[in-house]
Motif scaffolding. Structure first.
Motif, mmCIF file in Angstrom:
data_model
loop_
_atom_site.group_PDB
_atom_site.id
_atom_site.type_symbol
_atom_site.label_atom_id
_atom_site.label_comp_id
_atom_site.label_asym_id
_atom_site.label_seq_id
_atom_site.Cartn_x
_atom_site.Cartn_y
_atom_site.Cartn_z
ATOM 1 N N LEU A 156 0.748 -1.271 0.097
ATOM 2 C CA LEU A 156 0.068 -0.133 0.061
ATOM 3 C C LEU A 156 0.801 1.273 0.102
ATOM 4 O O LEU A 156 0.243 2.393 -0.499
ATOM 5 C CB LEU A 156 -0.728 -0.046 1.122
ATOM 6 N N ASP A 157 1.885 1.212 0.398
ATOM 7 C CA ASP A 157 2.922 2.461 0.333
ATOM 8 C C ASP A 157 3.532 2.692 -1.008
ATOM 9 O O ASP A 157 4.021 3.740 -1.151
ATOM 10 C CB ASP A 157 4.117 2.359 1.517
ATOM 11 N N HIS A 158 3.016 1.786 -1.814
ATOM 12 C CA HIS A 158 3.576 1.953 -3.331
ATOM 13 C C HIS A 158 2.413 2.123 -4.322
ATOM 14 O O HIS A 158 2.367 2.468 -5.316
ATOM 15 C CB HIS A 158 4.639 1.025 -3.745
ATOM 16 N N PHE A 159 1.298 1.269 -3.848
ATOM 17 C CA PHE A 159 0.034 1.155 -4.819
ATOM 18 C C PHE A 159 -1.007 1.598 -3.879
ATOM 19 O O PHE A 159 -1.510 0.960 -2.896
ATOM 20 C CB PHE A 159 -0.091 -0.317 -5.249
ATOM 21 N N ASP A 160 -1.773 2.680 -4.384
ATOM 22 C CA ASP A 160 -3.096 2.850 -3.871
ATOM 23 C C ASP A 160 -4.046 3.247 -4.679
ATOM 24 O O ASP A 160 -3.901 4.088 -5.706
ATOM 25 C CB ASP A 160 -2.852 4.251 -3.031
ATOM 26 N N GLU A 161 -5.200 2.630 -4.946
ATOM 27 C CA GLU A 161 -5.946 2.656 -5.999
ATOM 28 C C GLU A 161 -6.579 3.723 -6.119
ATOM 29 O O GLU A 161 -7.003 4.401 -6.976
ATOM 30 C CB GLU A 161 -7.152 1.253 -5.851
ATOM 31 N N GLU A 162 -7.087 4.565 -4.740
ATOM 32 C CA GLU A 162 -7.544 5.708 -5.089
ATOM 33 C C GLU A 162 -6.802 7.110 -5.573
ATOM 34 O O GLU A 162 -7.098 7.959 -6.536
ATOM 35 C CB GLU A 162 -8.131 6.291 -3.703
ATOM 36 N N ARG A 163 -5.589 6.812 -5.160
ATOM 37 C CA ARG A 163 -4.655 7.923 -5.993
ATOM 38 C C ARG A 163 -4.434 7.423 -7.506
ATOM 39 O O ARG A 163 -4.392 8.382 -8.428
ATOM 40 C CB ARG A 163 -3.275 7.715 -5.242
ATOM 41 N N LEU A 164 -4.519 6.089 -7.828
ATOM 42 C CA LEU A 164 -4.305 5.765 -9.271
ATOM 43 C C LEU A 164 -5.631 6.291 -10.029
ATOM 44 O O LEU A 164 -5.702 6.991 -11.007
ATOM 45 C CB LEU A 164 -4.226 4.280 -9.520
ATOM 46 N N ARG A 165 -6.868 6.094 -9.319
ATOM 47 C CA ARG A 165 -8.157 6.396 -9.917
ATOM 48 C C ARG A 165 -8.166 8.106 -10.292
ATOM 49 O O ARG A 165 -8.541 8.477 -11.319
ATOM 50 C CB ARG A 165 -9.217 6.073 -8.947
ATOM 51 N N ARG A 166 -7.419 8.951 -9.359
ATOM 52 C CA ARG A 166 -7.638 10.190 -9.386
ATOM 53 C C ARG A 166 -6.656 10.642 -10.784
ATOM 54 O O ARG A 166 -7.257 11.633 -11.402
ATOM 55 C CB ARG A 166 -7.191 10.817 -8.434
ATOM 56 N N GLY A 167 -5.757 9.997 -10.808
ATOM 57 C CA GLY A 167 -4.857 10.276 -11.903
ATOM 58 C C GLY A 167 -5.470 9.749 -13.268
ATOM 59 O O GLY A 167 -5.117 10.472 -14.259
ATOM 60 N N MET A 168 -5.930 8.660 -13.202
ATOM 61 C CA MET A 168 -6.614 8.163 -14.547
ATOM 62 C C MET A 168 -7.778 8.927 -15.067
ATOM 63 O O MET A 168 -8.059 9.059 -15.978
ATOM 64 C CB MET A 168 -6.799 6.548 -14.269
ATOM 65 N N GLU A 169 -8.418 9.550 -14.106
ATOM 66 C CA GLU A 169 -9.665 10.168 -14.197
ATOM 67 C C GLU A 169 -9.286 11.533 -14.930
ATOM 68 O O GLU A 169 -10.020 12.043 -15.723
ATOM 69 C CB GLU A 169 -10.706 10.174 -13.155
ATOM 70 N N ALA A 170 -8.256 11.980 -14.232
ATOM 71 C CA ALA A 170 -7.822 13.365 -14.395
ATOM 72 C C ALA A 170 -7.333 13.604 -15.945
ATOM 73 O O ALA A 170 -7.511 14.519 -16.915
ATOM 74 C CB ALA A 170 -6.918 13.953 -13.569
ATOM 75 N N ASN A 171 -6.664 12.485 -16.518
ATOM 76 C CA ASN A 171 -6.242 12.319 -17.843
ATOM 77 C C ASN A 171 -6.917 10.997 -18.326
ATOM 78 O O ASN A 171 -6.031 9.843 -18.246
ATOM 79 C CB ASN A 171 -4.543 12.148 -17.859
ATOM 80 N N PRO A 172 -7.796 11.076 -19.191
ATOM 81 C CA PRO A 172 -8.206 9.804 -19.706
ATOM 82 C C PRO A 172 -7.482 9.201 -20.713
ATOM 83 O O PRO A 172 -7.677 7.844 -21.101
ATOM 84 C CB PRO A 172 -9.650 10.365 -20.526
#
Length: 213
Positions: A46-62
């Protein structure tokens, strides 16, 4: 090429107007992956992979995409169809304008009773920078300019870190994986690595930037 240190093991690297983010985990800033054109994740902790942070990045740039081992890809590929790529040791690919090689297979040993998981390191642009994740992987046959050094973790000790710097022999080493290191301990680590590592060693505060290459 410019690197921005984020909290713990996360970094942002920018080149030619494009942005690559590595390991936006729960200790990194909530928007660590926002603005990324490509995201690399070394392993599932979890200190390298957090789905919520990934989701924010992926949603900000489709158009953003992720490259990661199967253990992570299996958890997130359904949420981002066609945008998650599984990689392993020996793979090479281009992401956000960076030429990337994958080195390493397993996480460092935490304790013999804890099963080892998959961990990969990412070498950018022929050796401009190497992020090893949670392992002391030496990218064989490659000269590394900037080594991102996992300086403090439940799985390492400073002697191993010094020997790792010597084995990779980069032009410089910059600390990552440092959230659990108390401020009063940093000068102790700095002094030993500076004296014995055999290379230029430093650390950046979260948000600080440095030129690469």
């Amino acid at each position: 090429m410019e690197l921005t240190k984020k909290t713990h093991s996360c970094v942002r690297i920018e080149k030619d107007g494009r942005t690559l983010v590595i390991d936006p985990g729960v200790f990194s800033e909530a928007d660590a992956a926002v603005g990324a054109d490509a995201i690399l994740v070394t392993h599932e902790h979890l200190d390298h992979f957090d789905e919520e942070r990934l989701r924010r990045g992926m949603e900000a740039n489709p158009a953003a995409e992720i490259w990661t081992p199967a253990s992570v890809a299996d958890q997130i590929s359904a949420a981002f169809p066609g945008r998650v790529h599984t990689v392993g040791e020996g793979d090479a690919f281009t992401a956000a304008g960076f030429e990337i090689e994958v080195h390493g297979q397993l996480h460092a040993v935490i304790h013999p009773d804890i099963p080892r998981i998959t961990n990969v390191g990412f070498l950018l642009d022929g050796g401009a920078v190497f992020h090893p994740g949670d392992a002391l992987t030496v990218p064989e046959g490659r000269t590394v300019d900037t080594l991102l050094l996992p300086v403090h973790a439940p799985w390492n000790k400073v002697g191993e870190i010094i020997d790792y710097v010597r084995a990779v022999a980069p032009r410089r080493a910059l600390d990552i994986h440092d959230s659990l290191l108390q401020d009063h301990a940093r000068p102790v680590y700095d002094a030993m690595i500076d004296k014995l590592g055999g290379t230029d060693h430093g650390r950046l505060a979260p948000g600080a930037r440095t030129e690469l290459g």
